[in-house]
Every structure is written in C-alpha cells, then in structure tokens.
Scaffold this motif. Structure first.
Motif, PDB file in Angstrom:
ATOM      1  N   GLU A   1       0.845  -1.188   0.000  1.00 19.37           N
ATOM      2  CA  GLU A   1       0.000   0.000   0.000  1.00 19.37           C
ATOM      3  C   GLU A   1       0.889   1.249   0.000  1.00 19.37           C
ATOM      4  OE1 GLU A   1      -3.118  -0.019  -0.424  1.00 19.37           O
ATOM      5  OE2 GLU A   1      -3.606  -2.130  -0.058  1.00 19.37           O
ATOM      6  N   GLY A   2       0.333   2.364  -0.494  1.00 17.84           N
ATOM      7  CA  GLY A   2       1.147   3.564  -0.665  1.00 17.84           C
ATOM      8  C   GLY A   2       1.360   4.364   0.595  1.00 17.84           C
ATOM      9  N   PHE A   3       0.304   4.975   1.125  1.00 16.63           N
ATOM     10  CA  PHE A   3       0.403   5.817   2.311  1.00 16.63           C
ATOM     11  C   PHE A   3      -0.347   5.185   3.476  1.00 16.63           C
ATOM     12  CE2 PHE A   3       1.757   9.237  -0.462  1.00 16.63           C
ATOM     13  CZ  PHE A   3       2.534  10.039   0.357  1.00 16.63           C
ATOM     14  N   ILE A   4       0.293   5.217   4.665  1.00 21.18           N
ATOM     15  CA  ILE A   4      -0.329   4.739   5.895  1.00 21.18           C
ATOM     16  C   ILE A   4      -0.102   5.817   6.953  1.00 21.18           C
ATOM     17  CG2 ILE A   4      -0.459   2.860   7.569  1.00 21.18           C
ATOM     18  CD1 ILE A   4       1.139   1.195   5.430  1.00 21.18           C
ATOM     19  N   LYS A   5      -1.106   6.076   7.766  1.00 20.34           N
ATOM     20  CA  LYS A   5      -1.017   7.147   8.766  1.00 20.34           C
ATOM     21  C   LYS A   5      -1.334   6.599  10.164  1.00 20.34           C
ATOM     22  CE  LYS A   5      -4.318  10.202   8.560  1.00 20.34           C
ATOM     23  NZ  LYS A   5      -5.170  10.088   9.779  1.00 20.34           N
ATOM     24  N   ILE A   6      -0.458   6.906  11.106  1.00 16.82           N
ATOM     25  CA  ILE A   6      -0.671   6.563  12.506  1.00 16.82           C
ATOM     26  C   ILE A   6      -0.630   7.853  13.314  1.00 16.82           C
ATOM     27  CG2 ILE A   6       0.143   5.265  14.507  1.00 16.82           C
ATOM     28  CD1 ILE A   6      -0.742   3.446  12.273  1.00 16.82           C
ATOM     29  N   THR A   7      -1.704   8.139  14.032  1.00 14.22           N
ATOM     30  CA  THR A   7      -1.736   9.344  14.851  1.00 14.22           C
ATOM     31  C   THR A   7      -1.990   8.983  16.313  1.00 14.22           C
ATOM     32  OG1 THR A   7      -4.094   9.650  14.358  1.00 14.22           O
ATOM     33  CG2 THR A   7      -2.514  10.857  12.987  1.00 14.22           C
TER      34      THR A   7
ATOM     35  N   THR B   1       6.106  10.021  -4.311  1.00 14.80           N
ATOM     36  CA  THR B   1       5.494   8.693  -4.415  1.00 14.80           C
ATOM     37  C   THR B   1       4.943   8.414  -5.806  1.00 14.80           C
ATOM     38  OG1 THR B   1       3.354   9.530  -3.620  1.00 14.80           O
ATOM     39  CG2 THR B   1       4.898   8.686  -1.966  1.00 14.80           C
ATOM     40  N   ASN B   2       5.029   9.388  -6.705  1.00 12.55           N
ATOM     41  CA  ASN B   2       4.638   9.133  -8.094  1.00 12.55           C
ATOM     42  C   ASN B   2       5.666   8.286  -8.826  1.00 12.55           C
ATOM     43  OD1 ASN B   2       2.247  10.563  -7.945  1.00 12.55           O
ATOM     44  ND2 ASN B   2       3.134  12.476  -8.692  1.00 12.55           N
ATOM     45  N   LEU B   3       6.836   8.126  -8.205  1.00 17.74           N
ATOM     46  CA  LEU B   3       7.877   7.314  -8.819  1.00 17.74           C
ATOM     47  C   LEU B   3       7.461   5.848  -8.750  1.00 17.74           C
ATOM     48  CD1 LEU B   3      11.025   9.017  -7.220  1.00 17.74           C
ATOM     49  CD2 LEU B   3      10.019   9.459  -9.463  1.00 17.74           C
TER      50      LEU B   3
ATOM     51  N   LEU C   1       7.323   2.134  -6.204  1.00 14.76           N
ATOM     52  CA  LEU C   1       8.715   2.163  -5.790  1.00 14.76           C
ATOM     53  C   LEU C   1       8.917   2.618  -4.357  1.00 14.76           C
ATOM     54  CD1 LEU C   1      10.432   3.649  -8.993  1.00 14.76           C
ATOM     55  CD2 LEU C   1      10.251   1.253  -8.292  1.00 14.76           C
ATOM     56  N   LEU C   2       7.953   3.345  -3.804  1.00 13.66           N
ATOM     57  CA  LEU C   2       8.130   3.895  -2.468  1.00 13.66           C
ATOM     58  C   LEU C   2       6.817   3.865  -1.697  1.00 13.66           C
ATOM     59  CD1 LEU C   2      10.129   5.404  -0.541  1.00 13.66           C
ATOM     60  CD2 LEU C   2       9.220   7.543  -1.493  1.00 13.66           C
ATOM     61  N   GLN C   3       6.876   3.315  -0.491  1.00  9.44           N
ATOM     62  CA  GLN C   3       5.739   3.345   0.428  1.00  9.44           C
ATOM     63  C   GLN C   3       6.068   4.304   1.565  1.00  9.44           C
ATOM     64  OE1 GLN C   3       6.119  -1.166   0.524  1.00  9.44           O
ATOM     65  NE2 GLN C   3       3.951  -0.925   1.000  1.00  9.44           N
ATOM     66  N   VAL C   4       5.047   4.955   2.091  1.00 11.92           N
ATOM     67  CA  VAL C   4       5.262   5.988   3.110  1.00 11.92           C
ATOM     68  C   VAL C   4       4.389   5.714   4.324  1.00 11.92           C
ATOM     69  CG1 VAL C   4       5.146   8.448   3.651  1.00 11.92           C
ATOM     70  CG2 VAL C   4       5.835   7.704   1.348  1.00 11.92           C
TER      71      VAL C   4
END
Length: 279
Positions: A43-49, A147-149, A156-159
């Motif tokens: 998955e691309g973006f994951i957020k933990i708050t 992250t468009n790469l 190519l990149l997960q965040v």
C-alpha cells in the motif's frame, strides 16, 4: 537510586524509547499489525496518529526493526524540511551520494535510479516519517510527488506517517486533498485503560528484573490511571516519581499517597479533586 530497594536491575520507567519495553496493548498491537499487513500488500500511504506521549516513536522504532530483514527503510525523525531538503534526506537514507548532484533535478533522477535498482532486487522501500505534523505544506506536496515514482507493475516507495492529531487537521486542508486520498490505511492510538495500565506497569517492572509481588497497590493503580489519562509517557513519569516517594519513606509498595504526591509534582498530570485528602 531506588533500584536496589525494590529489587530492580535497571530503571524501569525511563522516557527514552526502548523496544524491549514495548507492550502490545490492544490499540498498539492493532497499529503494528495494520502497518505490517498494509506494507506487505504494498500500500502507498499509511497514517498513525496519537496524542503526545502515546508511544508513536516507540512504535515507529519497532516497525523499523520488524522490517529490517524484508525491506529497505528510510527514516526521517524531524521532517520540518524544505521540499529540496526532503528529497536530499530521503536520497541519503537510501545510500545516494547527493554531493554529486548539482541541483534538485539531479537528486530526483539519482533517487529514482536507486529506487528502481532496489525494486529489481525485490526489496520494497519504506519511508517512515515521525512527527509528520511538523511538515510544511509545500513539503507534504513534495512527498506526494515523490510517491509518483513507480514502474508499470510496482510502487517504488511506500510511506508511513506518524504524527500528533494536528496531522489530521493539516491533511484536511483542501490543498492537500490529493495526498489525503492516497492514505489507504489509518489508525489512531488510544490511551491505555485501567487493565492495560496495570499490565503496562507489571510488564516494564518485569523487563527491569522485578520478580516480586504487586509493587503498585490497587488504589495506586486506580489513581495512576486517572492522573495519567492512560498516556504511557505520563505513566512513566508518575511511576518513577511514585517509586521515588515510596523509596524515600522506606516503604516496599507504592500506595495511593505516593501516586498523589507524584501527580501533584507533575504539571501535565490530571489533578483529581480533593487530592489533598490523599496526603
């Protein structure tokens, strides 16, 4: 200090994040499992708050340790950076020699080549950003563009973004709606309830070498939960001061009186009504 008095091998409530002391309380366990599953699914973006002191940095370090054998990780602990500096920081974390790059275009080109090389090695790349609420808006947009790469078949990149609740407020801006839409998984760390506070204290004491009976009396646990609001950092502060208070009086168990003394000495602790009664 009080370690010998209570049969401890080391101080159990230090504020420095130490993964050995991580407690898999329900909310924190769920957060770690979500992170690992989502990252393994690419998955691309994951957020933990979570609120200040809920254990985000400790969870972040544990995640990096878990990923060590299966992914290439880049860690940005202080993201208050300009877009260009962010690109350079990520490139350096991934082993790119940015001193050979004359401008941002060359940094991005070298970074893209490095990401493609890692993809060819079948190694996913995970960028972990702590304190993400401190990122300037322009830098967040630069992160989205980064992250468009991707290739035709693989990202190519997960965040992973770790941040305080202010991060949610920041991402609600209309100008950041494109990044907000890319966040596929999110989790909010919850404070510990009374049972988890008790488990948390016992766990940290055991990790520090304690093997005796209950060191915190039931009444002390109830007041500890109330004064800390279930925030792990506050629990550490109050537990440390409570142990100091008990040690100073030559007592072998922490009682409600000791916790009340600790809370009164801690500005960020909740001050229960009629606290003077416990003193």
């Amino acid at each position: 200090m009080y370690e010998t008095h209570f049969g401890l091998q080391e101080a159990p409530f230090a504020l420095t994040p130490n993964t050995r002391y991580f407690l898999r309380a329900p909310s924190h366990h769920d957060a770690l499992e979500l992170l690992l599953v989502a990252l393994r699914q690419r998955e691309g973006f994951i957020k933990i708050t979570g609120e200040v002191g809920t254990g985000k940095t400790l969870l972040c370090r544990l995640l990096l340790n878990e990923l060590e054998q299966e992914a290439y990780t880049a860690y940005i602990p202080n993201p208050h950076l300009t877009p260009d500096t962010l690109y350079e920081a990520v490139a350096e974390e991934l082993g790119v020699d940015v001193t050979r790059c004359a401008n941002t275009h060359q940094v991005l080109k070298a970074l893209n080549e490095r990401l493609i090389a890692l993809a060819m090695e079948q190694r996913p790349v995970v960028l972990v950003i702590d304190e993400a609420q401190a990122m300037p808006e322009a830098t967040i947009e630069a992160l989205r563009l980064l992250t468009n790469l991707e290739t035709e078949s693989v990202r190519l990149l997960q965040v992973v973004l770790f941040g305080q609740p202010e991060l949610d407020t920041l991402l609600r801006r209309e100008s950041l709606r494109q990044l907000r839409q890319r966040i596929t998984f999110a989790h909010r760390l919850a404070p510990l309830d009374r049972a988890s506070v008790s488990h948390y204290l016992r766990h940290r004491l055991a990790q520090a070498g304690y093997n005796g009976g209950d060191l915190f009396a039931p009444a002390a646990l109830r007041l500890m939960t109330r004064c800390s609001g279930g925030i792990p950092r506050l629990i550490n502060i109050l537990a440390h001061k409570s142990l100091l208070a008990a040690w100073g009086r030559g007592e072998r168990q922490v009682g409600r009186r000791h916790v009340a003394m600790a809370a009164r000495d801690t500005e960020s602790a909740r001050q229960p009504g009629l606290m003077a009664r416990w003193l």
